[in-house]
Scaffold this motif. Structure first.
Motif, PDB file in Angstrom:
ATOM      1  N   THR A 113       1.189  19.304  -4.732  1.00 61.28           N
ATOM      2  CA  THR A 113       0.781  17.309  -4.826  1.00 61.28           C
ATOM      3  C   THR A 113       1.114  16.841  -3.316  1.00 61.28           C
ATOM      4  O   THR A 113       1.013  15.041  -2.872  1.00 61.28           O
ATOM      5  N   GLN A 114       1.990  16.919  -2.604  1.00 60.57           N
ATOM      6  CA  GLN A 114       2.791  16.255  -1.497  1.00 60.57           C
ATOM      7  C   GLN A 114       1.365  15.708  -0.198  1.00 60.57           C
ATOM      8  O   GLN A 114       1.590  15.176   0.265  1.00 60.57           O
ATOM      9  N   VAL A 115      -0.244  16.703  -0.326  1.00 56.17           N
ATOM     10  CA  VAL A 115      -0.641  15.957  -0.089  1.00 56.17           C
ATOM     11  C   VAL A 115      -0.937  15.028  -0.371  1.00 56.17           C
ATOM     12  O   VAL A 115      -1.204  13.617   1.098  1.00 56.17           O
ATOM     13  N   LEU A 116      -0.516  14.290  -1.423  1.00 57.64           N
ATOM     14  CA  LEU A 116      -0.663  12.326  -1.819  1.00 57.64           C
ATOM     15  C   LEU A 116      -0.246  11.930  -1.047  1.00 57.64           C
ATOM     16  O   LEU A 116      -0.749  10.161  -1.187  1.00 57.64           O
ATOM     17  N   LEU A 117       0.853  12.113   0.114  1.00 60.90           N
ATOM     18  CA  LEU A 117       1.756  11.180   0.758  1.00 60.90           C
ATOM     19  C   LEU A 117       0.855  11.721   2.391  1.00 60.90           C
ATOM     20  O   LEU A 117       1.519  10.270   2.884  1.00 60.90           O
ATOM     21  N   TYR A 118      -0.261  12.308   2.429  1.00 61.35           N
ATOM     22  CA  TYR A 118      -0.186  12.664   3.760  1.00 61.35           C
ATOM     23  C   TYR A 118      -1.763  10.741   4.446  1.00 61.35           C
ATOM     24  O   TYR A 118      -0.856  10.945   5.835  1.00 61.35           O
ATOM     25  N   PRO A 119      -1.698  10.487   2.993  1.00 61.94           N
ATOM     26  CA  PRO A 119      -2.718   9.025   3.773  1.00 61.94           C
ATOM     27  C   PRO A 119      -1.165   8.012   4.518  1.00 61.94           C
ATOM     28  O   PRO A 119      -2.194   6.880   4.820  1.00 61.94           O
ATOM     29  N   LEU A 120      -0.324   7.747   4.164  1.00 64.64           N
ATOM     30  CA  LEU A 120       0.947   7.394   4.467  1.00 64.64           C
ATOM     31  C   LEU A 120       0.944   7.336   6.153  1.00 64.64           C
ATOM     32  O   LEU A 120       1.277   5.915   6.851  1.00 64.64           O
ATOM     33  N   VAL A 121      -0.096   8.577   6.607  1.00 61.69           N
ATOM     34  CA  VAL A 121      -0.016   7.770   8.316  1.00 61.69           C
ATOM     35  C   VAL A 121      -0.369   7.262   9.197  1.00 61.69           C
ATOM     36  O   VAL A 121      -0.107   6.417   9.163  1.00 61.69           O
ATOM     37  N   ILE A 135       0.870  -0.768  -0.202  1.00 63.29           N
ATOM     38  CA  ILE A 135       0.151  -0.303  -0.405  1.00 63.29           C
ATOM     39  C   ILE A 135       0.550   1.146  -0.429  1.00 63.29           C
ATOM     40  O   ILE A 135       0.696   2.073  -0.639  1.00 63.29           O
ATOM     41  N   GLY A 136       1.898   1.731   0.921  1.00 60.05           N
ATOM     42  CA  GLY A 136       2.775   2.342   0.609  1.00 60.05           C
ATOM     43  C   GLY A 136       3.855   2.726  -0.522  1.00 60.05           C
ATOM     44  O   GLY A 136       3.405   3.804  -0.751  1.00 60.05           O
ATOM     45  N   LEU A 137       3.874   1.572  -1.582  1.00 64.17           N
ATOM     46  CA  LEU A 137       3.865   1.579  -2.711  1.00 64.17           C
ATOM     47  C   LEU A 137       3.326   2.380  -4.195  1.00 64.17           C
ATOM     48  O   LEU A 137       3.459   2.988  -4.120  1.00 64.17           O
ATOM     49  N   TYR A 138       1.825   1.811  -3.485  1.00 62.48           N
ATOM     50  CA  TYR A 138       0.745   2.597  -4.574  1.00 62.48           C
ATOM     51  C   TYR A 138       0.579   3.897  -4.144  1.00 62.48           C
ATOM     52  O   TYR A 138       1.031   4.798  -5.004  1.00 62.48           O
ATOM     53  N   ILE A 139       0.915   4.444  -2.629  1.00 62.50           N
ATOM     54  CA  ILE A 139       0.745   5.843  -2.490  1.00 62.50           C
ATOM     55  C   ILE A 139       1.647   6.578  -2.621  1.00 62.50           C
ATOM     56  O   ILE A 139       1.815   7.691  -3.409  1.00 62.50           O
ATOM     57  N   PHE A 162      -0.712  -0.288  10.526  1.00 62.22           N
ATOM     58  CA  PHE A 162       0.510  -1.797  10.880  1.00 62.22           C
ATOM     59  C   PHE A 162       0.892  -1.533  12.184  1.00 62.22           C
ATOM     60  O   PHE A 162       0.849  -2.770  12.981  1.00 62.22           O
ATOM     61  N   ILE A 163       1.219  -0.467  12.906  1.00 57.35           N
ATOM     62  CA  ILE A 163       1.932  -0.810  14.287  1.00 57.35           C
ATOM     63  C   ILE A 163       0.298  -1.709  15.062  1.00 57.35           C
ATOM     64  O   ILE A 163       0.414  -2.160  16.211  1.00 57.35           O
ATOM     65  N   VAL A 164      -0.675  -0.696  14.947  1.00 55.42           N
ATOM     66  CA  VAL A 164      -2.131  -1.192  15.814  1.00 55.42           C
ATOM     67  C   VAL A 164      -2.542  -2.791  15.130  1.00 55.42           C
ATOM     68  O   VAL A 164      -2.647  -3.862  16.516  1.00 55.42           O
ATOM     69  N   SER A 165      -2.242  -3.394  14.202  1.00 57.59           N
ATOM     70  CA  SER A 165      -2.573  -4.493  13.952  1.00 57.59           C
ATOM     71  C   SER A 165      -1.713  -5.841  14.263  1.00 57.59           C
ATOM     72  O   SER A 165      -2.050  -6.533  14.496  1.00 57.59           O
ATOM     73  N   LEU A 166       0.221  -5.086  14.943  1.00 57.34           N
ATOM     74  CA  LEU A 166       0.816  -5.765  15.296  1.00 57.34           C
ATOM     75  C   LEU A 166       0.244  -6.096  16.809  1.00 57.34           C
ATOM     76  O   LEU A 166       0.417  -7.184  17.287  1.00 57.34           O
ATOM     77  N   ALA A 167       0.054  -5.142  17.356  1.00 56.94           N
ATOM     78  CA  ALA A 167       0.195  -4.893  18.313  1.00 56.94           C
ATOM     79  C   ALA A 167      -1.422  -5.687  18.702  1.00 56.94           C
ATOM     80  O   ALA A 167      -1.560  -6.016  20.323  1.00 56.94           O
ATOM     81  N   SER A 168      -2.522  -5.863  18.614  1.00 62.06           N
ATOM     82  CA  SER A 168      -3.629  -6.185  18.454  1.00 62.06           C
ATOM     83  C   SER A 168      -3.822  -7.861  17.888  1.00 62.06           C
ATOM     84  O   SER A 168      -5.532  -8.139  18.406  1.00 62.06           O
ATOM     85  N   GLY A 169      -2.310  -8.651  17.841  1.00 59.95           N
ATOM     86  CA  GLY A 169      -2.520  -9.174  16.459  1.00 59.95           C
ATOM     87  C   GLY A 169      -2.977 -10.230  15.211  1.00 59.95           C
ATOM     88  O   GLY A 169      -3.810 -10.728  15.467  1.00 59.95           O
TER      89      GLY A 169
END
Length: 267
Positions: free
Chosen positions: A231-239, A211-215, A245-252
């Motif tokens: 156009t740097q606005v298009l990078l905001y979804p990376l946050v 997904i990071g590569l797509y963005i 990603f962090i939440v998915s690891l923490a929540s299993g």
């Protein structure tokens, strides 16, 4: 008198070339008119002429979308200078992308244990929903947003071609397709689908990279256009992507296993 005769012959030759058979001609043939209809007409004419497609260059683009996507968009600039359009006029990339969609669907058939009927349904879903359907929505939204909010004031009167916006989606779609629909199939049953943390980390990392590569590739596609800014606005979804990603690891939460279950349920 001789020069006038030559000019008349040139005009007749141009009309003859423009009204060649195989597809109905576009509405106008004026040199100063390069409408979206004319561009679409020329593109569709080449879609069934494999001998005229540059598959070697399309493969080069696919490879560099992984290692140096900036070089791919540099070629779009060359096309603008030589052919007065940013969008592709050669459907070779689309044909090769269709091939990879078919190959990845065959792989999913074996991994998910699908039958022939389910394979056909899965292939149609991937082509017409995941690739084309999502692409139409994303390209249309970004086409509108870029022309409405990203266009530089001194470039009013110019616009981003919708065909280019769709090309950007296809470029950005290819790396996630290879990572999530081809590469991860080799690891799914033996590793990713397990309940181990390391398996969840590996699978979710593949999802994050895809997904990071797509963005990022989408961002490059618009930031390389000289008529756009901010156009740097298009990078905001990376946050939010990284936070997920962090939440998915923490929540299993094993994101890849959820995606695979969704694919199996859908067919």
């Amino acid at each position: 008198m001789v020069i006038q005769s030559g000019e008349s012959s040139f005009g007749r030759d141009s009309v003859t070339r423009a009204t060649s058979p195989f597809l109905p001609p576009p509405v106008t043939h004026r040199k100063d008119c390069m409408s979206a209809a004319v561009k679409r007409y020329r593109y569709l004419r080449r879609l069934f002429k494999f001998e005229q497609m540059d598959f070697e260059f399309a493969l080069w683009q696919m490879m560099y979308l992984f290692v140096a996507p900036q070089k791919v968009y540099r070629n779009f600039h060359y096309r603008k200078e030589t052919k007065s359009q940013f969008a592709r006029d050669d459907p070779a990339f689309l044909v090769l992308l269709s091939f990879w969609l078919f190959v990845s669907s065959v792989g999913f058939t074996f991994v998910l244990g699908l039958g022939v009927y389910e394979f056909c349904k899965f292939l149609l879903y991937v082509i017409f929903v995941d690739c084309i359907g999502v692409g139409l929505c994303v390209a249309t939204v970004l086409w509108y947003v870029s022309n409405k909010y990203f266009l530089k004031p001194n470039y009013r009167g110019q616009d981003v071609e919708w065909g280019y916006a769709f090309d950007v989606h296809l470029n950005a779609f290819f790396p996630p397709l290879i990572i999530l629909h081809v590469l991860q199939l080799f690891f799914y049953h033996v590793f990713i689908s397990q309940d181990w943390f390391i398996a969840r980390l590996f699978g979710n990392t593949l999802w994050l990279i895809s997904i990071g590569l797509y963005i990022y590739i989408t961002f490059l596609g618009y930031t390389c256009l000289p008529i756009l800014h901010r156009t740097q606005v298009l990078l905001y979804p990376l946050v939010p992507l990284f936070l997920t990603f962090i939440v998915s690891l923490a929540s299993g939460w094993n994101i890849i296993r959820t995606i695979m279950d969704f694919y199996h349920y859908r067919v």
